[in-house]
Design an enzyme around this catalytic site. Structure first.
Site, PDB file in Angstrom:
ATOM      1  N   LYS A  90      12.094  85.424  -0.187  1.00  0.00           N
ATOM      2  CA  LYS A  90      13.373  86.120  -0.047  1.00  0.00           C
ATOM      3  C   LYS A  90      14.151  85.932  -1.338  1.00  0.00           C
ATOM      4  O   LYS A  90      14.253  84.809  -1.849  1.00  0.00           O
ATOM      5  CB  LYS A  90      14.140  85.489   1.126  1.00  0.00           C
ATOM      6  CG  LYS A  90      15.484  86.108   1.391  1.00  0.00           C
ATOM      7  CD  LYS A  90      15.382  87.157   2.479  1.00  0.00           C
ATOM      8  CE  LYS A  90      16.545  88.112   2.493  1.00  0.00           C
ATOM      9  NZ  LYS A  90      16.454  89.191   1.483  1.00  0.00           N
ATOM     10  N   LYS A 126      12.250  86.405  -6.594  1.00  0.00           N
ATOM     11  CA  LYS A 126      13.232  87.221  -7.307  1.00  0.00           C
ATOM     12  C   LYS A 126      12.487  88.349  -7.994  1.00  0.00           C
ATOM     13  O   LYS A 126      11.296  88.209  -8.299  1.00  0.00           O
ATOM     14  CB  LYS A 126      13.976  86.367  -8.356  1.00  0.00           C
ATOM     15  CG  LYS A 126      15.288  86.958  -8.810  1.00  0.00           C
ATOM     16  CD  LYS A 126      16.419  86.710  -7.820  1.00  0.00           C
ATOM     17  CE  LYS A 126      17.664  87.464  -8.191  1.00  0.00           C
ATOM     18  NZ  LYS A 126      18.825  87.068  -7.365  1.00  0.00           N
ATOM     19  N   ASP A 166      21.086  92.451  -6.199  1.00  0.00           N
ATOM     20  CA  ASP A 166      21.592  91.481  -7.181  1.00  0.00           C
ATOM     21  C   ASP A 166      22.335  92.336  -8.201  1.00  0.00           C
ATOM     22  O   ASP A 166      22.736  93.474  -7.877  1.00  0.00           O
ATOM     23  CB  ASP A 166      20.437  90.686  -7.806  1.00  0.00           C
ATOM     24  CG  ASP A 166      20.924  89.509  -8.659  1.00  0.00           C
ATOM     25  OD1 ASP A 166      21.452  88.546  -8.098  1.00  0.00           O
ATOM     26  OD2 ASP A 166      20.807  89.565  -9.914  1.00  0.00           O
ATOM     27  N   THR A 209      28.729  86.899   0.011  1.00  0.00           N
ATOM     28  CA  THR A 209      28.642  85.932  -1.092  1.00  0.00           C
ATOM     29  C   THR A 209      30.044  85.487  -1.505  1.00  0.00           C
ATOM     30  O   THR A 209      30.312  84.284  -1.658  1.00  0.00           O
ATOM     31  CB  THR A 209      27.871  86.531  -2.287  1.00  0.00           C
ATOM     32  OG1 THR A 209      26.640  87.064  -1.809  1.00  0.00           O
ATOM     33  CG2 THR A 209      27.590  85.484  -3.341  1.00  0.00           C
ATOM     34  N   ASN A 240      30.120  92.834  -6.857  1.00  0.00           N
ATOM     35  CA  ASN A 240      30.094  92.515  -5.426  1.00  0.00           C
ATOM     36  C   ASN A 240      30.627  91.104  -5.142  1.00  0.00           C
ATOM     37  O   ASN A 240      31.460  90.918  -4.247  1.00  0.00           O
ATOM     38  CB  ASN A 240      28.646  92.663  -4.918  1.00  0.00           C
ATOM     39  CG  ASN A 240      28.513  92.220  -3.481  1.00  0.00           C
ATOM     40  OD1 ASN A 240      28.050  91.120  -3.213  1.00  0.00           O
ATOM     41  ND2 ASN A 240      28.949  93.052  -2.558  1.00  0.00           N
ATOM     42  N   SER A 376      21.870  87.524   4.503  1.00  0.00           N
ATOM     43  CA  SER A 376      20.635  88.313   4.495  1.00  0.00           C
ATOM     44  C   SER A 376      19.684  87.762   5.549  1.00  0.00           C
ATOM     45  O   SER A 376      18.998  88.517   6.246  1.00  0.00           O
ATOM     46  CB  SER A 376      19.958  88.239   3.122  1.00  0.00           C
ATOM     47  OG  SER A 376      20.551  89.153   2.238  1.00  0.00           O
TER      48      SER A 376
HETATM   49  P1  NDP Z   1      27.317  93.198  -9.787  1.00  0.00           P
HETATM   50  O1  NDP Z   1      26.345  94.012 -10.550  1.00  0.00           O
HETATM   51  O2  NDP Z   1      27.927  93.773  -8.570  1.00  0.00           O
HETATM   52  O3  NDP Z   1      28.494  92.692 -10.740  1.00  0.00           O
HETATM   53  C1  NDP Z   1      28.242  91.953 -11.880  1.00  0.00           C
HETATM   54  C2  NDP Z   1      29.545  91.783 -12.641  1.00  0.00           C
HETATM   55  O4  NDP Z   1      29.329  90.916 -13.752  1.00  0.00           O
HETATM   56  C3  NDP Z   1      30.077  93.077 -13.223  1.00  0.00           C
HETATM   57  O5  NDP Z   1      31.465  93.006 -13.293  1.00  0.00           O
HETATM   58  C4  NDP Z   1      29.436  93.097 -14.613  1.00  0.00           C
HETATM   59  O6  NDP Z   1      30.168  93.869 -15.549  1.00  0.00           O
HETATM   60  C5  NDP Z   1      29.493  91.626 -14.976  1.00  0.00           C
HETATM   61  N1  NDP Z   1      28.368  91.304 -15.876  1.00  0.00           N
HETATM   62  C6  NDP Z   1      27.051  91.486 -15.652  1.00  0.00           C
HETATM   63  N2  NDP Z   1      26.314  91.095 -16.701  1.00  0.00           N
HETATM   64  C7  NDP Z   1      27.199  90.694 -17.627  1.00  0.00           C
HETATM   65  C8  NDP Z   1      27.067  90.180 -18.931  1.00  0.00           C
HETATM   66  N3  NDP Z   1      25.867  90.023 -19.505  1.00  0.00           N
HETATM   67  N4  NDP Z   1      28.211  89.839 -19.583  1.00  0.00           N
HETATM   68  C9  NDP Z   1      29.431  89.985 -18.995  1.00  0.00           C
HETATM   69  N5  NDP Z   1      29.608  90.474 -17.762  1.00  0.00           N
HETATM   70  C10 NDP Z   1      28.518  90.815 -17.097  1.00  0.00           C
HETATM   71  O7  NDP Z   1      26.533  91.825  -9.434  1.00  0.00           O
HETATM   72  P2  NDP Z   1      26.871  90.781  -8.300  1.00  0.00           P
HETATM   73  O8  NDP Z   1      28.334  90.628  -8.138  1.00  0.00           O
HETATM   74  O9  NDP Z   1      26.009  91.089  -7.126  1.00  0.00           O
HETATM   75  O10 NDP Z   1      26.261  89.445  -8.950  1.00  0.00           O
HETATM   76  C11 NDP Z   1      26.999  88.616  -9.842  1.00  0.00           C
HETATM   77  C12 NDP Z   1      26.310  87.273  -9.962  1.00  0.00           C
HETATM   78  O11 NDP Z   1      26.218  86.667  -8.651  1.00  0.00           O
HETATM   79  C13 NDP Z   1      24.883  87.296 -10.485  1.00  0.00           C
HETATM   80  O12 NDP Z   1      24.654  86.102 -11.215  1.00  0.00           O
HETATM   81  C14 NDP Z   1      24.047  87.283  -9.217  1.00  0.00           C
HETATM   82  O13 NDP Z   1      22.751  86.776  -9.444  1.00  0.00           O
HETATM   83  C15 NDP Z   1      24.872  86.334  -8.362  1.00  0.00           C
HETATM   84  N6  NDP Z   1      24.674  86.421  -6.934  1.00  0.00           N
HETATM   85  C16 NDP Z   1      24.853  87.606  -6.266  1.00  0.00           C
HETATM   86  C17 NDP Z   1      24.691  87.650  -4.889  1.00  0.00           C
HETATM   87  C18 NDP Z   1      24.992  88.875  -4.114  1.00  0.00           C
HETATM   88  O14 NDP Z   1      24.941  88.805  -2.865  1.00  0.00           O
HETATM   89  N7  NDP Z   1      25.320  89.989  -4.717  1.00  0.00           N
HETATM   90  C19 NDP Z   1      24.240  86.468  -4.129  1.00  0.00           C
HETATM   91  C20 NDP Z   1      24.151  85.271  -4.922  1.00  0.00           C
HETATM   92  C21 NDP Z   1      24.332  85.267  -6.268  1.00  0.00           C
HETATM   93  P3  NDP Z   1      29.566  95.281 -16.029  1.00  0.00           P
HETATM   94  O15 NDP Z   1      29.743  96.198 -14.845  1.00  0.00           O
HETATM   95  O16 NDP Z   1      30.374  95.650 -17.201  1.00  0.00           O
HETATM   96  O17 NDP Z   1      28.115  95.032 -16.356  1.00  0.00           O
END
Ligand code: NDP
Length: 444
Positions: A90, A126, A166, A209, A240, A376
């Site tokens: 998962k 992953k 993700d 999350t 998210n 999930s």
């Molecule tokens: P999203 O794609 O919804 O959002 C990511 C956010 O981070 C956006 O605002 C994006 O900006 C910014 N971002 C992404 N990459 C970069 C970068 N290289 N530099 C600066 N800003 C960046 O992702 P999530 O919110 O789902 O995920 C965010 C984090 O949380 C990740 O590390 C993910 O692995 C982790 N996570 C997520 C879960 C989930 O349920 N969604 C569960 C557990 C962990 P922009 O739009 O400009 O790229």
């Protein structure tokens, strides 16, 4: 050399070209000594650590798709099935140009321990692709997802491997992926989580999350004689995790003053206007810089991180290595009390150490953001039962799971005379269950 150091050396020599994976293993192993020492002989004899760092399998494939101009585009797809000792694989799928094997392996490795911490029967995996969803039309996103699934479907299944979202994979992408899986397989099964509510998704998964992050932060503060109400919070990201972390933080009486995307960050001294942020990010899919057009008191700073902003609590919710030593110094200088990782590995190793040495309450991602995968897991339960639980029911279960995670992390830290070291607590609590299952199942 100790068993832990032997295997750490092995990782360095075997995977010199995988810095993120090495970093993740190093961070985890740095806290393992006390737990391993207690059973070093039996773990070494059974090669538990060697098996823990070697994925069960890693699948890499070509994704060809037709863009809107009729040209063939080629991307690379990955699925790393890391460990299924305690349940089916998962873990999420990430679509971002930075995706490579090292990043997917670091995320898969972390996922094994995180899933174990939730108390639910889920192994770790992953996947993702170096595809960049930014600027793509809806049709291109759909065609890409269909091509991705046309290869991925061979390796996944409701009792085998259940991917989720993700970075870059939200409800829209999960819908296209699910549609293609169903079309190829011809059956209707809970093969993905994060699905839409009309086709087997769980209420509260979208929020999970971010909400879970705040539930566990509240519990950590409580255990340390503090409360969330009235605190000022700096959040990074506007995806998210960040959006629903902001929502729950505000509901619990805290004031969130920042949010960001990869272009820069906004500071709103009056507290983030969440409806506006959602409109910009979830509806218009626009840049965060647009926020200040409607909120004249807010400031947008291009190309900078949020961590110079004075706050009581910092919640990095964007991406890996987004909070470094310099940021940690700024946070401490500004009186920050706690840091909890909404994203995966957002804090560099040096920054984590510095925060811990300076007695900042630090909660690592594998505990702090486990609410997403936990919910999930609850979605999988509902799919198996052919039932749909109410929002309140799922949310209550999520809250309970987060409280239990904190208790387990806290008690593991205390068991090894490392009170308040939640990094050590989370790593060891997650590891012990997986190791026990591996020992019970023999040399597989
Ligand atoms: P999203 O794609 O919804 O959002 C990511 C956010 O981070 C956006 O605002 C994006 O900006 C910014 N971002 C992404 N990459 C970069 C970068 N290289 N530099 C600066 N800003 C960046 O992702 P999530 O919110 O789902 O995920 C965010 C984090 O949380 C990740 O590390 C993910 O692995 C982790 N996570 C997520 C879960 C989930 O349920 N969604 C569960 C557990 C962990 P922009 O739009 O400009 O790229």
């Amino acid at each position: 050399m100790s068993y832990v150091n032997d295997v750490l050396e092995l990782v360095k020599t075997k995977y010199p070209e995988q810095p993120e994976f090495q970093q993740a293993v190093k961070e985890v192993f740095a806290t393992f000594e006390p737990a391993i020492a207690a059973k070093a002989e039996i773990y070494r004899k059974n090669a538990i650590l060697e098996r823990l760092i070697e994925p069960d399998r890693q699948i890499q494939f070509r994704i060809s798709w037709l863009d809107d101009n009729g040209n063939i585009q080629v991307n690379r797809g990955y699925r790393v099935q890391f460990n299924n000792s305690i349940g089916p694989y998962k873990g999420g799928l990430r679509l971002h140009p930075s995706v490579n094997l090292s990043i997917i392996k670091f995320l898969g490795f972390e996922q094994v321990l995180k899933n174990s911490l939730t108390g639910l029967p889920m192994g770790g995996a992953k996947g993702g692709s170096d595809f960049d969803p930014k600027g793509k039309s809806d049709r291109e996103i759909m065609v890409f997802c269909q091509s991705f699934m046309t290869e991925l479907y061979k390796y996944i299944g409701a009792d085998l491997d259940v991917p989720a979202g993700d970075i870059g994979v939200g409800a829209r992408e999960i819908g296209y992926l699910f549609g293609q899986y169903k079309r190829i397989q011809g059956n209707y099964e809970g093969v993905l989580t994060g699905k839409g509510l009309s086709y087997g998704g769980s209420l509260a998964r979208k929020e999970a999350t971010g909400y879970g992050l705040l539930y566990i932060v509240e519990e950590m503060l409580k255990a340390n004689g503090l409360e969330l109400k009235g605190k000022t919070i700096a959040v990074s990201g506007a995806g998210n995790v960040a959006i629903y972390a902001i929502e729950k933080a505000q509901e619990l009486g805290a004031k969130v003053v920042t949010a960001s995307d990869s272009g820069g960050f906004i500071y709103d001294p009056d507290g983030i206007d969440l409806a506006l942020l959602k409109e910009i990010k979830e509806v218009r899919r626009a840049r965060i810089s647009e926020y200040i057009l409607t909120r004249p008191n807010a400031i947008y700073t291009a190309g900078q991180r949020v961590w110079q902003t004075p706050c009581d609590i910092a919640l990095p919710c964007a991406t890996q290595n987004e909070l470094d030593l310099e940021d940690a110094r700024a946070l401490i200088a500004n009186g920050c009390l706690a840091v909890a990782e909404g994203a995966n590995m957002p804090t560099t190793l040096e920054a984590t150490r510095y925060l811990q040495e300076n007695h900042i309450l630090f909660l690592p991602g594998k505990a702090a953001n486990a609410g997403g995968v936990a919910t999930s897991g609850l979605e999988m339960c509902q799919n198996s039962q052919r039932l749909a639980w109410s929002f309140e029911e799922v949310d209550a279960k999520l809250k309970n799971i987060m409280i239990e995670i904190f208790k387990n992390v806290d008690s593991a830290a205390k068991r090894y005379q490392a009170e308040k070291n939640y990094v050590l607590g989370a790593n060891i609590a997650g590891f012990e269950k997986v190791a026990e299952a591996m020992l019970a199942q023999g040399a597989v």
